[in-house]
Design a protein around this motif. Sequence first.
Motif, PDB file in Angstrom:
ATOM      1  N   LYS A  19       0.834  -1.200   0.000  1.00  0.00           N
ATOM      2  CA  LYS A  19       0.000   0.000   0.000  1.00  0.00           C
ATOM      3  C   LYS A  19       0.883   1.271   0.000  1.00  0.00           C
ATOM      4  CE  LYS A  19      -4.013  -1.910   2.447  1.00  0.00           C
ATOM      5  NZ  LYS A  19      -4.845  -1.828   3.667  1.00  0.00           N
ATOM      6  N   SER A  20       1.938   1.242   0.840  1.00  0.00           N
ATOM      7  CA  SER A  20       2.845   2.423   0.892  1.00  0.00           C
ATOM      8  C   SER A  20       3.506   2.638  -0.462  1.00  0.00           C
ATOM      9  CB  SER A  20       3.905   2.219   1.971  1.00  0.00           C
ATOM     10  OG  SER A  20       3.299   2.097   3.253  1.00  0.00           O
ATOM     11  N   GLN A  21       3.879   1.562  -1.162  1.00  0.00           N
ATOM     12  CA  GLN A  21       4.514   1.696  -2.469  1.00  0.00           C
ATOM     13  C   GLN A  21       3.538   2.265  -3.504  1.00  0.00           C
ATOM     14  OE1 GLN A  21       6.213  -1.928  -3.923  1.00  0.00           O
ATOM     15  NE2 GLN A  21       7.222  -0.937  -5.667  1.00  0.00           N
ATOM     16  N   MET A  22       2.326   1.784  -3.459  1.00  0.00           N
ATOM     17  CA  MET A  22       1.329   2.314  -4.390  1.00  0.00           C
ATOM     18  C   MET A  22       1.052   3.790  -4.098  1.00  0.00           C
ATOM     19  SD  MET A  22      -1.351  -0.877  -4.482  1.00  0.00           S
ATOM     20  CE  MET A  22      -2.518   0.085  -5.453  1.00  0.00           C
ATOM     21  N   MET A  23       1.054   4.193  -2.840  1.00  0.00           N
ATOM     22  CA  MET A  23       0.843   5.606  -2.477  1.00  0.00           C
ATOM     23  C   MET A  23       2.009   6.471  -2.960  1.00  0.00           C
ATOM     24  SD  MET A  23      -1.081   7.902  -1.073  1.00  0.00           S
ATOM     25  CE  MET A  23      -2.242   6.928  -0.122  1.00  0.00           C
ATOM     26  N   TYR A  24       3.225   5.981  -2.781  1.00  0.00           N
ATOM     27  CA  TYR A  24       4.396   6.725  -3.197  1.00  0.00           C
ATOM     28  C   TYR A  24       4.426   6.862  -4.722  1.00  0.00           C
ATOM     29  CZ  TYR A  24       9.250   7.618  -4.391  1.00  0.00           C
ATOM     30  OH  TYR A  24      10.398   8.135  -4.973  1.00  0.00           O
ATOM     31  N   GLU A  25       4.094   5.818  -5.430  1.00  0.00           N
ATOM     32  CA  GLU A  25       4.100   5.893  -6.898  1.00  0.00           C
ATOM     33  C   GLU A  25       3.007   6.855  -7.397  1.00  0.00           C
ATOM     34  OE1 GLU A  25       3.681   1.916  -8.222  1.00  0.00           O
ATOM     35  OE2 GLU A  25       5.761   1.344  -7.773  1.00  0.00           O
ATOM     36  N   ASP A  50       2.122  12.319  -9.668  1.00  0.00           N
ATOM     37  CA  ASP A  50       1.143  13.413  -9.630  1.00  0.00           C
ATOM     38  C   ASP A  50       1.940  14.737  -9.641  1.00  0.00           C
ATOM     39  OD1 ASP A  50      -1.039  14.997  -9.379  1.00  0.00           O
ATOM     40  OD2 ASP A  50      -1.592  14.308  -7.340  1.00  0.00           O
ATOM     41  N   ILE A  51       1.655  15.587 -10.644  1.00  0.00           N
ATOM     42  CA  ILE A  51       2.405  16.851 -10.778  1.00  0.00           C
ATOM     43  C   ILE A  51       1.912  17.881  -9.777  1.00  0.00           C
ATOM     44  CG2 ILE A  51       3.010  16.492 -13.183  1.00  0.00           C
ATOM     45  CD1 ILE A  51       0.622  18.281 -13.960  1.00  0.00           C
ATOM     46  N   ASN A  52       0.751  17.639  -9.271  1.00  0.00           N
ATOM     47  CA  ASN A  52       0.201  18.585  -8.314  1.00  0.00           C
ATOM     48  C   ASN A  52       0.699  18.341  -6.891  1.00  0.00           C
ATOM     49  OD1 ASN A  52      -1.391  19.885 -10.292  1.00  0.00           O
ATOM     50  ND2 ASN A  52      -2.969  18.272 -10.093  1.00  0.00           N
ATOM     51  N   ALA A  53       1.308  17.121  -6.676  1.00  0.00           N
ATOM     52  CA  ALA A  53       1.769  16.806  -5.326  1.00  0.00           C
ATOM     53  C   ALA A  53       2.988  17.624  -5.016  1.00  0.00           C
ATOM     54  CB  ALA A  53       2.078  15.319  -5.230  1.00  0.00           C
ATOM     55  N   THR A  54       3.063  18.010  -3.772  1.00  0.00           N
ATOM     56  CA  THR A  54       4.208  18.789  -3.334  1.00  0.00           C
ATOM     57  C   THR A  54       5.370  17.849  -3.049  1.00  0.00           C
ATOM     58  OG1 THR A  54       3.535  18.640  -1.024  1.00  0.00           O
ATOM     59  CG2 THR A  54       2.697  20.535  -2.310  1.00  0.00           C
ATOM     60  N   LYS A  55       6.521  18.446  -2.980  1.00  0.00           N
ATOM     61  CA  LYS A  55       7.732  17.664  -2.742  1.00  0.00           C
ATOM     62  C   LYS A  55       7.724  17.045  -1.339  1.00  0.00           C
ATOM     63  CE  LYS A  55      12.747  17.976  -3.016  1.00  0.00           C
ATOM     64  NZ  LYS A  55      13.917  18.866  -3.274  1.00  0.00           N
ATOM     65  N   SER A  56       7.182  17.773  -0.375  1.00  0.00           N
ATOM     66  CA  SER A  56       7.136  17.246   1.009  1.00  0.00           C
ATOM     67  C   SER A  56       6.234  16.014   1.088  1.00  0.00           C
ATOM     68  CB  SER A  56       6.640  18.326   1.970  1.00  0.00           C
ATOM     69  OG  SER A  56       5.328  18.750   1.618  1.00  0.00           O
ATOM     70  N   GLU A  57       5.158  16.034   0.349  1.00  0.00           N
ATOM     71  CA  GLU A  57       4.264  14.875   0.352  1.00  0.00           C
ATOM     72  C   GLU A  57       4.942  13.681  -0.275  1.00  0.00           C
ATOM     73  OE1 GLU A  57       0.792  16.166  -1.653  1.00  0.00           O
ATOM     74  OE2 GLU A  57      -0.075  17.170   0.116  1.00  0.00           O
ATOM     75  N   GLU A  63       8.173  13.136  -0.381  1.00  0.00           N
ATOM     76  CA  GLU A  63       9.218  12.663   0.538  1.00  0.00           C
ATOM     77  C   GLU A  63       8.606  11.874   1.699  1.00  0.00           C
ATOM     78  OE1 GLU A  63      12.429  12.698   0.357  1.00  0.00           O
ATOM     79  OE2 GLU A  63      12.399  13.653  -1.626  1.00  0.00           O
ATOM     80  N   LYS A  64       7.484  12.337   2.195  1.00  0.00           N
ATOM     81  CA  LYS A  64       6.816  11.648   3.301  1.00  0.00           C
ATOM     82  C   LYS A  64       6.348  10.255   2.869  1.00  0.00           C
ATOM     83  CE  LYS A  64       3.076  12.193   6.631  1.00  0.00           C
ATOM     84  NZ  LYS A  64       1.951  13.028   7.085  1.00  0.00           N
ATOM     85  N   ALA A  65       5.802  10.166   1.655  1.00  0.00           N
ATOM     86  CA  ALA A  65       5.351   8.862   1.159  1.00  0.00           C
ATOM     87  C   ALA A  65       6.535   7.951   0.927  1.00  0.00           C
ATOM     88  CB  ALA A  65       4.556   9.038  -0.121  1.00  0.00           C
ATOM     89  N   LYS A  66       7.649   8.531   0.529  1.00  0.00           N
ATOM     90  CA  LYS A  66       8.835   7.713   0.289  1.00  0.00           C
ATOM     91  C   LYS A  66       9.395   7.156   1.611  1.00  0.00           C
ATOM     92  CE  LYS A  66      13.294   7.895  -2.041  1.00  0.00           C
ATOM     93  NZ  LYS A  66      14.255   8.755  -2.784  1.00  0.00           N
ATOM     94  N   SER A  67       9.437   8.020   2.632  1.00  0.00           N
ATOM     95  CA  SER A  67       9.931   7.536   3.935  1.00  0.00           C
ATOM     96  C   SER A  67       8.984   6.477   4.538  1.00  0.00           C
ATOM     97  CB  SER A  67      10.085   8.722   4.892  1.00  0.00           C
ATOM     98  OG  SER A  67       8.837   9.345   5.125  1.00  0.00           O
ATOM     99  N   GLN A  68       7.717   6.675   4.287  1.00  0.00           N
ATOM    100  CA  GLN A  68       6.745   5.679   4.774  1.00  0.00           C
ATOM    101  C   GLN A  68       6.949   4.349   4.065  1.00  0.00           C
ATOM    102  OE1 GLN A  68       4.677   6.325   7.253  1.00  0.00           O
ATOM    103  NE2 GLN A  68       3.691   4.262   7.253  1.00  0.00           N
ATOM    104  N   LEU A  69       7.280   4.424   2.758  1.00  0.00           N
ATOM    105  CA  LEU A  69       7.528   3.200   1.996  1.00  0.00           C
ATOM    106  C   LEU A  69       8.751   2.466   2.533  1.00  0.00           C
ATOM    107  CD1 LEU A  69       7.045   1.296  -0.411  1.00  0.00           C
ATOM    108  CD2 LEU A  69       8.347   2.926  -1.825  1.00  0.00           C
TER     109      LEU A  69
END
Length: 595
Positions: A148-154, A159-166, A168-174
Motif C-alpha cells: 500500500k505504501s509503495q502504491m501511495m508513493y508511486e 502526480d504533478i500537483n503533489a508537493t515535494k514534502s508529500e 518525501e513523506k510517502a517515500k519515507s513511509q515506503l
Amino acid sequence: MSWGTDLWDQFENLDKHTQWGIDFLERYAKFVKERLEIEQAYAKQLRSLVKKHCPKRSKDDEPRFTSCLSFYSILNELNDYAGQREVVAEEMGHKVYGELMRYSQDLKAERKHHLQEGRKAQQFLDQCWKHMDNSKKKFERECREAEKSQMMYERLDSDINATKSEVEKAKSQLYLRQHMAEESKNEYAAQLQNFNSEQWKHFNVSIPQIFKNLQDMDERRTVKLGETYRSFAEVERRVIPIISKCLEGMVTAAKNVDERKDSAIVVESFKSGFEPPGEFPFEDFSQNIQRTGSDSTIGTPKNDGGKPDPKQHAIGRTKNKLWLFGKKPKIPPTNPPPPRPSPSGNFQSPKFPTERITNRLSEMRIPKSKIPSFRTVRRGAPTLEDLSHLPPEQRRKKLQQRIDELNKELQKEMDQRDALNKMKDVYEKNPQMGDPGSLQPKISETICNMEKLRSEIHKNETWLAEVEGKHGSRGERRSSADVNHHAPHGRESPEGSYTDDQNQEHRSPPQPDPHEFDDEFDDDDPLPAVGHCKALYSFDGSNEGTLVIKENEVMYVIEEDKGDGWTRVRKQGGEEGYVPTSYVEITLEKNSKGS
C-alpha cells in the motif's frame, strides 16, 4: 514392530488401549479373589462338617471298632484336605491376587506418567506452531502494508500537483514499511525453521520414545498376566501330592475295616467271664405216693437212650434266655437223687421239707441274680473300690487299667524325686545357689506319695491276681459247686470270701509288705524299662552323663524325653546314660520291665 514408528499418529487409541489393558488385569484379579473366597468357604464348610461328626465323648468312651476308627481317620484326612484348600486360598491371595493388585497400581502410575509426557510434547509442538503461525500472519500483514505504501508513493510521485514534502513523506513511509516487512519475513523464517525442527523431534524422537515406553509397559502387563496364570495353576498343583496322600489315607482307612476284629471287640467289651448255667437235676416229689401194680406205669418217666427230660430242657432254655438279658439265674443246689424204693415197697421220705420245695420252685420261677448286669451299672449302681460289682472279665480289665494309670503317676513321682535329689546335690555343692534343706519337705512329700501309690498298686494287683486266679480255675470250681450247692450265692469279697448279706461287704484292706520300700533308694536297683530304641546314628557321648552309642545298636529306654531333647537309655550290658532323642528310634512298650 514399534508403536513409535507405526502408530505415531494414534495417541488417543493407545491411550484407550492401555486403559483397557489395566482394566482387564483388574478383572482377572477380581476373578482370583472370588476363586479364593470359594476355596475359603469350601474349607470352612469341610471343617464344620468334620467338627459336626467328630466324637464329642472322651477317649475312654469312644468305641474301638475298626469301622469307627476308620471313619475317624477319614475325618482326620478330610480335615487335612480342608487345610490344603485353605493353603490354596492363602497362596492365591498372596502370590496371585495381592501381586496383581500391586502391579495394577504400578501400571496406573506408569501409564499416567507416559501419557503426561506425550501431552506435554504435543502442547509444546502446538505452541511452536502457534508462534510460527503468528509470525506468518504478521509477515503477511506487513507485506500488504508495504504494498500500500509503495502504491501511495508511486501515485504521489507521478502526480504533478503533489508537493515535494508529500512525496518525501510517502517515500519515507515506503521505506519504513519495507523494513518492517523484511523484519517480519526474517521472524517468520526463524519461527518456521524452529517449528519444523521441533516437529521433527516430536515425531521422530519424543513421541516414538513415549510410545515405546507405553509398548514396553503393555508388554510387561501381558507377561505378568501369563506369570499369574501359571502361578494360579502352580498353587493348585503344589497341594496335589498332599491331597493325594489324604485320599490314600482314606483308602487305607477303608481297607483297615475288619469285621472279625470288630466282632472280637464286642466279645471283649461285654464278656462277663461267667460260665453258662448248668442243667437242673430232676427232683422227684412223687416218692411218697403209694403205687399199685396197675398204675406202675405212672411215675418217673424214663429217658430212653440217655435223652434228657424235655421239662429239664425247657427250664434250661428259660434260664438261658433270662441270662441273655443280664439276669443270672440262681442255680438251685444239687441234691443226691432220692433212693430207689426197697423191694418191700416202703419208700424213704425225702430229705427236705415241703416248705423248701415251695421256696425252690418260687426261686426257679423268679430268678434273681446276685451280680448286677451291665445295664444296672450304667444306670448308676454304686461303684465299689475293688470293682467286685463287675463281672470277672470286665473287672480284670478295669483293674489292669487302674494299675497302668497308677504306674504312670508313680513314674511321675519318681521323676520328681530324682529331679529334687539332683537339685539338692547341686545346692550342696554350690550353697550360694540355694539352701538344700528347703527341698527336704518336698522330697519327703514325694516319697510319701510314692509309698501311697505303691500301696494302691499292690492292693489292685492283689485284686487282679485274685480275679485272674479265679477266672482260670472257674471250670474246676464249677464242678465242685454243682456238688456242694447248699450255700447260697452271696457277694464275692475282694479276698475271695462270700457273705450271705447283700447289703454288707466284709473286706479287710491288704497289708503292704513292710520290706516293700527297703529298696527305694538302692542305687543298684535298675530303673524299669518303658520301651526300647534303636540308634539311628553314632554318638560319641563326650559330655558327662551321656552314653556312647553306635549305629543300629538296640537299647532299653528307662526315661522318656522330658522336653529337653535327651532320653535316658540302658545298654544290654547295664550301662546307663543320656543320648539325643533325635539320634534314636523309640518304641514304647506297655508294662515293660527292665532287665
